[in-house]
Scaffold this motif. Structure first.
Motif, PDB file in Angstrom:
ATOM      1  N   PRO A 312       0.832  -1.216   0.000  1.00  0.00           N
ATOM      2  CA  PRO A 312       0.000   0.000   0.000  1.00  0.00           C
ATOM      3  C   PRO A 312       0.862   1.261   0.000  1.00  0.00           C
ATOM      4  O   PRO A 312       1.811   1.378   0.786  1.00  0.00           O
ATOM      5  CB  PRO A 312      -0.822  -0.139   1.282  1.00  0.00           C
ATOM      6  CG  PRO A 312      -0.739  -1.572   1.666  1.00  0.00           C
ATOM      7  CD  PRO A 312       0.593  -2.061   1.188  1.00  0.00           C
ATOM      8  N   VAL A 313       0.510   2.191  -0.870  1.00  0.00           N
ATOM      9  CA  VAL A 313       1.260   3.445  -0.981  1.00  0.00           C
ATOM     10  C   VAL A 313       0.471   4.605  -0.400  1.00  0.00           C
ATOM     11  O   VAL A 313       0.978   5.379   0.424  1.00  0.00           O
ATOM     12  CB  VAL A 313       1.625   3.724  -2.459  1.00  0.00           C
ATOM     13  CG1 VAL A 313       2.320   5.072  -2.589  1.00  0.00           C
ATOM     14  CG2 VAL A 313       2.497   2.605  -3.009  1.00  0.00           C
ATOM     15  N   ALA A 314      -0.797   4.744  -0.814  1.00  0.00           N
ATOM     16  CA  ALA A 314      -1.622   5.856  -0.333  1.00  0.00           C
ATOM     17  C   ALA A 314      -3.068   5.565  -0.672  1.00  0.00           C
ATOM     18  O   ALA A 314      -3.381   4.651  -1.449  1.00  0.00           O
ATOM     19  CB  ALA A 314      -1.198   7.173  -0.973  1.00  0.00           C
ATOM     20  N   LYS A 315      -3.976   6.342  -0.068  1.00  0.00           N
ATOM     21  CA  LYS A 315      -5.375   6.272  -0.441  1.00  0.00           C
ATOM     22  C   LYS A 315      -5.563   6.921  -1.819  1.00  0.00           C
ATOM     23  O   LYS A 315      -4.837   7.848  -2.183  1.00  0.00           O
ATOM     24  CB  LYS A 315      -6.234   6.996   0.597  1.00  0.00           C
ATOM     25  CG  LYS A 315      -6.245   6.323   1.958  1.00  0.00           C
ATOM     26  CD  LYS A 315      -6.962   4.976   1.892  1.00  0.00           C
ATOM     27  CE  LYS A 315      -7.058   4.339   3.267  1.00  0.00           C
ATOM     28  NZ  LYS A 315      -7.744   3.029   3.219  1.00  0.00           N
ATOM     29  N   LEU A 316      -6.549   6.420  -2.555  1.00  0.00           N
ATOM     30  CA  LEU A 316      -6.758   6.928  -3.908  1.00  0.00           C
ATOM     31  C   LEU A 316      -7.159   8.402  -3.891  1.00  0.00           C
ATOM     32  O   LEU A 316      -6.711   9.176  -4.741  1.00  0.00           O
ATOM     33  CB  LEU A 316      -7.819   6.090  -4.627  1.00  0.00           C
ATOM     34  CG  LEU A 316      -8.134   6.514  -6.058  1.00  0.00           C
ATOM     35  CD1 LEU A 316      -6.888   6.409  -6.935  1.00  0.00           C
ATOM     36  CD2 LEU A 316      -9.268   5.666  -6.630  1.00  0.00           C
TER      37      LEU A 316
END
Length: 349
Positions: A312-316
């Motif tokens: 996971p990188v970030a929320k969309l």
């Protein structure tokens, strides 16, 4: 087979280095052991004439009367021997022992007792064998003397298939079928419950069929589509977190028989475009950024175990609000989510 909802990871084409042309299936890590019941369970109603026939008698009912006749003969033989011993019959060996024994008296007496014991056992065994033989002869005579049972008057056999809600065109709990009764058949009605999942698995493990999966992106629902149109600006904060822009993806499975008519379902295109490599290593997912409509992931590969992963990188919503991307790039990613494009990576749970 009935479709079911699955998770989706869509590739944003302007963010990735390369787009995969074939969907790849990645292990979710939450596998649970599967339990399969018997593929076919049946209940049969036989003809009344068949149930009363001696040929239909169970092995238990055949053995117990025969064994009982032998035991009764043994019991009577032992009673006769005890009566003879009480009356003094059969003691001539003791008199001959005193007159003609050449060795010591103890050895001769032990030998005489051993001979008497063997003679008693032989007499009891002969009584048992004679009783069992007589019982078998009486059963055979009764069987040959009994009239031949008439054939069943039923001309048809009825089979009921219990429906499990799959593949049945009508809402019926049991589908009944009839056929002409064969000459040597001994049953009239049979109820069959088929576990279709267990049958398909058995055919698949034996290499009789192949299962193909197709994943269809049906787009966004109403709330998610409204969020995608405005990039989430006109949606409340709590509703935006719950909704996101996650598309609805359904899986459709097709079972194809493997035979020479279908060239054993061999596809040269699939062989060259989807190589499997070593059996314990997963085919590597193309590097890039993926999203399921809620979270943005970065593909990783653990070479030690040969496993794919998604970091996971970030929320969309945060990713779309980032100033590092242009407006056109963001909108193209959103268009892929709501446009019904085929998913690049599918994770089944």
């Amino acid at each position: 087979m009935a479709p079911r909802i699955i998770s989706l990871l869509l590739l944003a084409p302007l963010i990735t280095a390369q787009k995969s042309s074939t969907p790849a299936t990645s292990s979710s890590g939450n596998n649970k052991p599967l339990q399969f019941s018997s593929p076919i369970q049946s209940y049969t109603i036989f003809d009344k004439s068949t149930l009363s026939s001696p040929d239909y008698v169970s092995p238990r009912r055949k053995f117990l009367p025969r064994f009982r006749a032998g035991l009764m003969a043994e019991r009577r033989a032992k009673e006769v021997l005890m009566e003879e011993q009480r009356r003094g019959i059969g003691l001539e060996d003791d008199d001959g022992l005193e007159a003609g024994s050449s060795g010591s008296w103890a050895e001769a007496s032990a030998a005489a007792d051993e001979r008497k014991k063997k003679a008693t056992e032989k007499r009891v065994e002969s009584a048992y064998d004679a009783a069992v033989k007589g019982y078998d002869q009486r059963v055979a005579a009764k069987k040959s003397a009994s009239p031949v049972s008439a054939a069943s008057s039923a001309k048809y056999q009825f089979v009921g298939v219990v429906n499990d809600g799959k593949g049945s065109k009508k809402n019926r709990d049991v589908s009944w079928y009839a056929r002409k009764k064969q000459k040597n058949s001994k049953w009239n009605v049979r109820l069959v419950h088929v576990n279709r999942d267990a049958v398909l698995r058995d055919l698949f493990t034996k290499g009789k069929v192949d299962v193909y999966g197709k994943y269809v992106n049906e787009g966004l629902d109403t709330a998610a589509f409204a969020a995608a149109e405005t990039s989430g600006e006109d949606v409340d904060g709590e509703e935006r977190e719950n909704t996101g822009m996650k598309p609805l993806v359904k899986a459709h499975y097709t079972v194809k028989e493997r035979s020479w008519k279908t060239m054993w379902n061999f596809s040269p295109k699939r062989m060259f475009t989807s190589p499997s490599g070593s059996f314990w290593r997963e085919r590597r997912i193309n590097p890039g950024m993926y999203t399921d409509g809620t979270t943005v992931y970065e593909s990783v590969y653990r070479y030690r175990d040969g496993k794919n992963g998604m970091k996971p990188v970030a929320k969309l919503r945060n990713f779309l609000a980032s100033p590092g991307l242009g407006y056109e790039q963001k909108m193209r990613a959103v268009e892929r989510l709501k446009g019904g494009d085929e998913p690049d990576v599918v994770v089944e749970k």
